[in-house]
Design a protein around this motif. Structure first.
Motif, PDB file in Angstrom:
ATOM      1  N   LEU A  48      -1.838  30.722  53.852  1.00  0.00           N
ATOM      2  CA  LEU A  48      -2.573  31.525  54.834  1.00  0.00           C
ATOM      3  C   LEU A  48      -3.247  32.732  54.178  1.00  0.00           C
ATOM      4  CD1 LEU A  48      -0.125  31.386  57.865  1.00  0.00           C
ATOM      5  CD2 LEU A  48      -2.317  30.190  57.598  1.00  0.00           C
ATOM      6  N   LEU A  49      -2.563  33.335  53.209  1.00  0.00           N
ATOM      7  CA  LEU A  49      -3.172  34.463  52.494  1.00  0.00           C
ATOM      8  C   LEU A  49      -4.411  34.019  51.722  1.00  0.00           C
ATOM      9  CD1 LEU A  49      -0.020  36.357  51.190  1.00  0.00           C
ATOM     10  CD2 LEU A  49      -1.611  37.105  52.970  1.00  0.00           C
ATOM     11  N   THR A  81     -14.889  30.914  48.119  1.00  0.00           N
ATOM     12  CA  THR A  81     -14.852  29.521  48.568  1.00  0.00           C
ATOM     13  C   THR A  81     -13.637  28.804  47.981  1.00  0.00           C
ATOM     14  OG1 THR A  81     -17.257  29.491  48.752  1.00  0.00           O
ATOM     15  CG2 THR A  81     -16.147  27.355  48.623  1.00  0.00           C
ATOM     16  N   LEU A  82     -13.338  29.059  46.713  1.00  0.00           N
ATOM     17  CA  LEU A  82     -12.161  28.443  46.093  1.00  0.00           C
ATOM     18  C   LEU A  82     -10.865  28.880  46.793  1.00  0.00           C
ATOM     19  CD1 LEU A  82     -13.106  28.604  42.313  1.00  0.00           C
ATOM     20  CD2 LEU A  82     -13.037  26.583  43.797  1.00  0.00           C
ATOM     21  N   PHE A  83     -10.789  30.154  47.172  1.00  0.00           N
ATOM     22  CA  PHE A  83      -9.618  30.623  47.914  1.00  0.00           C
ATOM     23  C   PHE A  83      -9.494  29.889  49.250  1.00  0.00           C
ATOM     24  CE2 PHE A  83      -9.283  34.158  44.995  1.00  0.00           C
ATOM     25  CZ  PHE A  83      -7.939  34.482  45.042  1.00  0.00           C
ATOM     26  N   ALA A  86      -8.459  26.250  48.553  1.00  0.00           N
ATOM     27  CA  ALA A  86      -7.053  26.170  48.135  1.00  0.00           C
ATOM     28  C   ALA A  86      -6.129  26.372  49.335  1.00  0.00           C
ATOM     29  CB  ALA A  86      -6.763  27.211  47.058  1.00  0.00           C
ATOM     30  N   GLY A  87      -6.440  27.338  50.173  1.00  0.00           N
ATOM     31  CA  GLY A  87      -5.622  27.568  51.368  1.00  0.00           C
ATOM     32  C   GLY A  87      -5.628  26.371  52.293  1.00  0.00           C
ATOM     33  N   ARG A  92      -3.035  21.566  54.515  1.00  0.00           N
ATOM     34  CA  ARG A  92      -3.115  20.116  54.779  1.00  0.00           C
ATOM     35  C   ARG A  92      -1.923  19.386  54.145  1.00  0.00           C
ATOM     36  NH1 ARG A  92      -6.716  15.903  52.152  1.00  0.00           N
ATOM     37  NH2 ARG A  92      -6.515  14.154  53.565  1.00  0.00           N
ATOM     38  N   GLN A  93      -1.590  19.743  52.902  1.00  0.00           N
ATOM     39  CA  GLN A  93      -0.457  19.106  52.240  1.00  0.00           C
ATOM     40  C   GLN A  93       0.851  19.453  52.950  1.00  0.00           C
ATOM     41  OE1 GLN A  93      -1.257  20.591  48.267  1.00  0.00           O
ATOM     42  NE2 GLN A  93      -1.563  18.486  47.555  1.00  0.00           N
TER      43      GLN A  93
END
Length: 192
Positions: A48-49, A81-83, A86-87, A92-93
């Motif tokens: 979430l962060l 965008t990468l953050f 990744a979040g 999702r996982q």
């Protein structure tokens, strides 16, 4: 500020430190009782962060784009965008169940292991710098335990991370609580 104002600030700081220690103790005991839940919650919070940090970064970058060079604005947006990605990937996982949650927990374990190594070193240095204060040995013990936990986390096999990460975080929280309740409270009492 007069003596009364400094005394009030010291008393407030001491009360805050004691409440922080009590909270860390409760969280540490809960993590030890429910290590799988603790591991998953730590991973959820980090996911979430990442997501919120990326979204805030996007908004900030778009608002400041006129003030930045085009390349700087572009690369800041790439990082944001990468953050976000990744979040979202971690969430999702995690939503896919315990088997899917293993990958983000394992990745997070590496990061937590590094943080524990640094935290342990800092606690060691701080406690040794305050040997004249009653309770300094708790800070030293906290530093040693946190350092050892960092090494253990970094050496764990991936399959063991789901439960063990929560246990190690719980142990670290309990020792941090003892440190806060004894060393820090004594330090603040000496300052008042």
């Amino acid at each position: 500020m007069g003596q009364a104002g400094r005394s009030l600030d010291a008393a407030t700081l001491r009360a805050f430190t004691l409440w922080e220690g009590a909270l860390m103790l409760v969280l540490g005991v809960l993590a030890l009782l429910f290590p799988l839940v603790a591991s998953l919650w730590v991973t959820v919070v980090v996911a979430l962060l990442f997501l919120v940090g990326g979204l805030v970064g996007w908004i900030n970058n778009l608002m400041r784009a006129r003030l930045l060079s085009p390349w700087l604005a572009f690369w800041r947006l790439v990082v944001s965008t990468l953050f976000v990605l990744a979040g979202l990937a971690m969430i999702r996982q995690l939503a896919s169940g315990p088997v899917g949650a293993a990958a983000p927990v394992a990745t997070l374990a590496l990061a937590i292991g590094v943080v524990f190594l640094v935290e342990g070193l800092v606690a060691l240095v701080v406690s040794l710098a305050h040997r004249q204060i009653r309770g300094w040995a708790w800070g030293l013990l906290n530093g040693i335990v946190t350092l050892v936990l960092g090494v253990l986390i970094l050496r764990l096999p991936e399959a063991a991370l789901l439960s063990v990460l929560g246990i190690l975080v719980g142990i670290s929280f309990v020792f941090s609580a003892v440190d806060l309740l004894s060393f820090s409270a004594s330090f603040h009492a000496d300052q008042g």
